[in-house]
Write a protein that holds these residues in place. Sequence first.
Motif, short mmCIF file in Angstrom:
data_model
loop_
_atom_site.label_atom_id
_atom_site.label_comp_id
_atom_site.label_asym_id
_atom_site.label_seq_id
_atom_site.Cartn_x
_atom_site.Cartn_y
_atom_site.Cartn_z
N LEU A 19 0.83 -1.21 0.00
CA LEU A 19 0.00 0.00 0.00
C LEU A 19 0.86 1.26 0.00
O LEU A 19 0.52 2.25 -0.65
CB LEU A 19 -0.94 0.00 1.21
N LEU A 20 1.98 1.21 0.71
CA LEU A 20 2.91 2.35 0.70
C LEU A 20 3.47 2.56 -0.70
O LEU A 20 3.59 3.71 -1.17
CB LEU A 20 4.05 2.12 1.69
N ALA A 21 3.81 1.47 -1.36
CA ALA A 21 4.35 1.57 -2.73
C ALA A 21 3.33 2.19 -3.67
O ALA A 21 3.64 3.10 -4.45
CB ALA A 21 4.77 0.19 -3.23
N LEU A 22 2.09 1.71 -3.58
CA LEU A 22 1.03 2.24 -4.44
C LEU A 22 0.68 3.67 -4.06
O LEU A 22 0.46 4.53 -4.93
CB LEU A 22 -0.21 1.35 -4.36
N GLY A 23 0.62 3.93 -2.75
CA GLY A 23 0.26 5.26 -2.28
C GLY A 23 1.25 6.34 -2.68
O GLY A 23 0.87 7.43 -3.12
N THR A 24 2.53 6.03 -2.54
CA THR A 24 3.55 7.03 -2.91
C THR A 24 3.54 7.28 -4.41
O THR A 24 3.82 8.40 -4.86
CB THR A 24 4.96 6.55 -2.49
N VAL A 26 0.79 7.10 -6.40
CA VAL A 26 -0.40 7.87 -6.72
C VAL A 26 -0.30 9.31 -6.23
O VAL A 26 -0.74 10.25 -6.91
CB VAL A 26 -1.66 7.20 -6.12
N MET A 27 0.32 9.51 -5.07
CA MET A 27 0.32 10.83 -4.44
C MET A 27 1.45 11.74 -4.90
O MET A 27 1.43 12.93 -4.61
CB MET A 27 0.41 10.67 -2.91
N GLU A 124 -1.36 12.70 -16.78
CA GLU A 124 -0.82 12.37 -15.46
C GLU A 124 -1.30 10.99 -15.00
O GLU A 124 -0.50 10.19 -14.51
CB GLU A 124 -1.25 13.44 -14.45
N TRP A 125 -2.58 10.72 -15.17
CA TRP A 125 -3.10 9.43 -14.72
C TRP A 125 -2.69 8.29 -15.63
O TRP A 125 -2.63 7.13 -15.21
CB TRP A 125 -4.62 9.51 -14.57
N LEU A 126 -2.36 8.61 -16.87
CA LEU A 126 -1.83 7.59 -17.77
C LEU A 126 -0.40 7.22 -17.43
O LEU A 126 0.16 6.27 -18.00
CB LEU A 126 -1.92 8.06 -19.23
N ALA A 127 0.22 7.97 -16.53
CA ALA A 127 1.51 7.58 -15.97
C ALA A 127 1.31 6.81 -14.67
O ALA A 127 1.93 5.76 -14.45
CB ALA A 127 2.38 8.81 -15.73
N ALA A 168 7.47 7.34 -12.91
CA ALA A 168 6.03 7.31 -12.76
C ALA A 168 5.41 8.70 -12.74
O ALA A 168 4.19 8.83 -12.72
CB ALA A 168 5.65 6.58 -11.47
N ALA A 169 6.24 9.74 -12.70
CA ALA A 169 5.71 11.10 -12.62
C ALA A 169 5.84 11.85 -13.93
O ALA A 169 5.03 12.72 -14.24
CB ALA A 169 6.45 11.87 -11.52
N TRP A 170 6.86 11.51 -14.71
CA TRP A 170 7.08 12.18 -15.99
C TRP A 170 6.01 11.71 -16.97
O TRP A 170 5.87 10.52 -17.20
CB TRP A 170 8.47 11.84 -16.51
N MET A 171 5.29 12.63 -17.56
CA MET A 171 4.13 12.26 -18.38
C MET A 171 4.56 11.89 -19.80
O MET A 171 4.63 12.73 -20.70
CB MET A 171 3.11 13.39 -18.36
N THR A 172 4.87 10.61 -19.95
CA THR A 172 5.32 10.03 -21.22
C THR A 172 4.66 8.66 -21.38
O THR A 172 4.03 8.16 -20.44
CB THR A 172 6.86 9.85 -21.23
#
Length: 377
Positions: A19-24, A26-27, A124-127, A168-172
């Motif tokens: 959950l920490l992995a997924l949460g970090t 997403v956030m 953003e969400w597609l990343a 996971a943050a760079w929108m590519t």
Amino acid sequence: MFKIDHRILSTAIAAIMLLLALGTTVMQNAVYGWDIIPYVGIAKSYTETDKTAIHKQVYAELKEKVDDKKFYNLTRKSDYRTGVFNSPEGLKQQYPFYTVKPAYPALIYFFSEYFKVDAMDAAEWLAKIPMCFFLLLTFYWANRYLDAVTASLLTFGISVYAIQSYFAAWMTPDPLSGLLFFLICYLFIQGANKWLIVAIFPLLILTRPDLIMFAGLVLLCWFLLEKKWRIFAVTIVLALTAQYLTQSIMSGNYGWKVLFHHSFVEKLVTPEAFTPTLAFKDYVAVYLKQLYAKETTTFFFWCAVSFFTSIRFFKTLGHTSALTQLSVINLVYMVVHWAVFPEQNFRLLFCSYVLVVFFAFLLVSNLLNDRVQQSAN
């Protein structure tokens, strides 16, 4: 005395780490790189034909998402960015560098059109969404070899690794192509039906066409090691090559020479009018320059680790093992990718590096377990 059920405790720890992995993931805040500008422009061009209107919409939307300093960097930091910012035609001429990856702008359009969000948010969400599935697949795969706690720690470590590298943050398109890449690797290791793997190859190339090199190496492995699949492998290679060429032609691609010049020599605001004149010595100079880049040092490090893991798998499992085969395929893919396109931006080979980490982790864990077992005996 109250006793703790270790299975419940292990499950709880694994769940928390996952959950920490997924949460970090997403956030974390989105990172607006310059590439998002033409990607969003392409998505808007599906319904808008006026290049001036598209140009205005893209930059207006960008200005709403970033602060003044970031907006300045994306629009004025270089002559190239200034030229595109001041020219609707300049932005339009950037599209062929990006339409060669049609899946990503098409998905931006789909999300923005049918979920009623702006294109930047869709990107953003597609990343983030593919990256979350990537982490879940990593955990599921690792848990087949390791206990749940160790698998969750590995998954969490990879999520931190992804955040630090902006993967996971760079929108590519890279998180999406990375998910497909890792899914193919998982199916290959598990000995899944070859048709299932082949069915993913076209999607992989639609997302990032340079991954045809990876698909080709998988098919070459089947051709060399499984006689009954030789005709099948050749047929699929020809089909994927036809897809790649069609995709490139339909995108209006300017050709490899222009792309190479644009990537390594000088950014081109109006590439349509440009005629590449690089001589052999100029190409050599580019490769020599890239040899000393910081990213290339990282690349060579992971190649070295991959080489030793491949040797270890070969010695312990033999060449018929899927682990050995995939480890070699991944190593060759990294080398070939550098030979074709020597810019080793971290995100381009992120999933290959993660695969090396995963394999090395398996080897170290098994080695430690063997030593503990020997000590016990």
